[in-house]
Motif scaffolding. Structure first.
Motif, PDB file in Angstrom:
ATOM      1  N   GLY B  75       1.330   3.698  18.359  1.00  8.92           N
ATOM      2  CA  GLY B  75       2.303   4.247  19.306  1.00  8.92           C
ATOM      3  C   GLY B  75       2.461   3.449  20.587  1.00  8.92           C
ATOM      4  N   VAL B  76       1.926   2.222  20.602  1.00 11.10           N
ATOM      5  CA  VAL B  76       2.062   1.374  21.791  1.00 11.10           C
ATOM      6  C   VAL B  76       2.839   0.115  21.415  1.00 11.10           C
ATOM      7  N   LEU B  77       3.924  -0.119  22.154  1.00  8.46           N
ATOM      8  CA  LEU B  77       4.729  -1.320  21.948  1.00  8.46           C
ATOM      9  C   LEU B  77       4.250  -2.379  22.935  1.00  8.46           C
ATOM     10  N   THR B  78       3.933  -3.548  22.405  1.00  6.34           N
ATOM     11  CA  THR B  78       3.471  -4.646  23.260  1.00  6.34           C
ATOM     12  C   THR B  78       4.346  -5.868  23.021  1.00  6.34           C
ATOM     13  N   VAL B  79       4.805  -6.470  24.113  1.00  2.00           N
ATOM     14  CA  VAL B  79       5.586  -7.690  24.024  1.00  2.00           C
ATOM     15  C   VAL B  79       4.869  -8.739  24.851  1.00  2.00           C
ATOM     16  N   ALA B  80       4.633  -9.893  24.262  1.00  2.48           N
ATOM     17  CA  ALA B  80       3.907 -10.932  24.986  1.00  2.48           C
ATOM     18  C   ALA B  80       4.470 -12.304  24.653  1.00  2.48           C
ATOM     19  N   ALA B  81       4.453 -13.171  25.642  1.00  2.00           N
ATOM     20  CA  ALA B  81       4.812 -14.570  25.425  1.00  2.00           C
ATOM     21  C   ALA B  81       3.769 -15.398  26.140  1.00  2.00           C
ATOM     22  N   ASP B  82       3.146 -16.280  25.412  1.00  2.00           N
ATOM     23  CA  ASP B  82       2.142 -17.146  26.016  1.00  2.00           C
ATOM     24  C   ASP B  82       2.666 -18.565  25.929  1.00  2.00           C
ATOM     25  N   LEU B  83       3.038 -19.067  27.064  1.00  2.00           N
ATOM     26  CA  LEU B  83       3.743 -20.338  27.063  1.00  2.00           C
ATOM     27  C   LEU B  83       3.342 -21.128  28.292  1.00  2.00           C
ATOM     28  N   ARG B  84       2.904 -22.336  28.089  1.00  2.00           N
ATOM     29  CA  ARG B  84       2.636 -23.210  29.223  1.00  2.00           C
ATOM     30  C   ARG B  84       3.612 -24.363  29.141  1.00  2.00           C
ATOM     31  N   PHE B 102       4.182 -13.762  29.880  1.00  2.00           N
ATOM     32  CA  PHE B 102       4.053 -12.378  30.322  1.00  2.00           C
ATOM     33  C   PHE B 102       3.437 -11.548  29.208  1.00  2.00           C
ATOM     34  N   ARG B 103       2.995 -10.349  29.571  1.00  2.43           N
ATOM     35  CA  ARG B 103       2.530  -9.360  28.596  1.00  2.43           C
ATOM     36  C   ARG B 103       2.853  -8.000  29.159  1.00  2.43           C
ATOM     37  N   ARG B 104       3.472  -7.152  28.358  1.00  8.36           N
ATOM     38  CA  ARG B 104       3.819  -5.820  28.845  1.00  8.36           C
ATOM     39  C   ARG B 104       3.681  -4.840  27.695  1.00  8.36           C
ATOM     40  N   SER B 105       3.144  -3.660  27.986  1.00  7.25           N
ATOM     41  CA  SER B 105       2.979  -2.617  26.958  1.00  7.25           C
ATOM     42  C   SER B 105       3.619  -1.311  27.405  1.00  7.25           C
ATOM     43  N   TRP B 106       4.107  -0.564  26.426  1.00  9.47           N
ATOM     44  CA  TRP B 106       4.660   0.760  26.681  1.00  9.47           C
ATOM     45  C   TRP B 106       4.092   1.738  25.657  1.00  9.47           C
ATOM     46  N   SER B 107       3.752   2.935  26.119  1.00 13.96           N
ATOM     47  CA  SER B 107       3.440   4.015  25.182  1.00 13.96           C
ATOM     48  C   SER B 107       4.760   4.623  24.748  1.00 13.96           C
ATOM     49  N   LEU B 108       4.983   4.629  23.460  1.00 12.38           N
ATOM     50  CA  LEU B 108       6.274   5.125  22.978  1.00 12.38           C
ATOM     51  C   LEU B 108       6.324   6.653  23.092  1.00 12.38           C
TER      52      LEU B 108
END
Lengths: 111, 146
Positions: B75-84, B102-108
């Motif tokens: 039930g947690v949506l996580t979006v992440a981009a790891d970029l140098r 960035f990294r960001r999570s949301w509880s749906l």
């Protein structure tokens, strides 16, 4: 209903924005990386006028027209005739190579 | 802590949307720098309510689909981009762009359909869509009398 739609179209707001830029240099070549999210190649205009590179782009965000504009001064050592640009993942990369410095040999005459 | 204020680019006085943008910028700042384009904020944080779905559009210039990692777990949506961003051999003359990682999570929310979550990335704009279950109509229970 149709009138309403027309009115809405006329009141679209224009929002000017100066995109963020990184500038890099290597062996006399200068590269600009310009953030233009939501912009495709057909919506970017690039020109050079008297030592200034002008970047203009348009993008629609909901009811707002975002108008990106950035003017970047370039040095005399760069050749605007050979400017190259490409856009990928919302970043415009503009490359300016150095001018070819023609070497002129001056003969020394004996007196 | 003093933090350079780089979010506000247009004074409110010259831009009819300036105040709202400043407010958005303030919220972006509060919510770990996640920029939000054209969104209400009720319900799922940063997402706008489109009736049958929650939708979030955000600018991620420089991020390619391969750099992006989107997961839904418990039930947690996580979006992440790891970029140098690397420009090996180049010298930075002037820098304004922020690190795109960035990294960001949301509880749906309860009415979200985790299986239907989708992510669309085009020209440096990421759109996340979280579909909602259609509202269940309350069932009227008949009262039986003898």
């Amino acid at each position: 209903m149709e009138t309403q739609t027309n009115e809405r179209a006329e009141t679209r707001a224009t929002y000017p924005s100066a995109p963020r830029v990184d500038v890099w240099r290597r062996d006399g070549t200068v590269t600009f990386e310009v953030e233009l999210p939501g912009v495709t190649a057909s919506d970017v205009a690039l020109r050079e006028e008297s030592g200034v590179v002008v970047i203009e782009a348009r993008r629609a965000v909901g009811d707002i027209d975002v108008r990106y504009q950035r003017r970047l001064r370039i040095g005399d050592d760069l050749d605007p005739e050979r400017i190259e640009a490409r856009i990928e993942h919302g970043v415009l990369t503009v490359t300016l190579p150095p001018r070819d410095v023609a070497t002129r040999t001056i003969p020394v005459n004996a007196a | 802590m003093l933090v350079p204020w780089t979010h506000v680019r247009t004074p409110a006085a010259t831009d009819p949307f300036g105040l709202r943008r400043d407010w958005d910028a303030l919220l972006d700042f509060a919510f770990d720098g996640w920029p939000v384009a054209g969104g209400g904020r009720a319900g799922l944080g940063g997402f706008r309510d489109e009736g049958n779905a929650w939708v979030l559009s955000t600018d991620v210039p420089g991020i390619a689909p391969a750099d992006l990692d989107v997961t839904v777990r418990d039930g947690v949506l996580t979006v992440a981009a790891d970029l140098r961003p690397q420009r090996t051999g180049w010298t930075a003359v002037h820098r304004e762009r922020r690190n795109p990682s960035f990294r960001r999570s949301w509880s749906l929310p309860k009415d979200a359909q985790p299986d239907g979550v989708s992510a669309h990335l085009a020209n440096g704009v990421l759109t996340l869509t979280v579909p909602r279950r259609p509202e269940t109509a309350p069932r009227t229970v008949p009262v039986i009398t003898h």
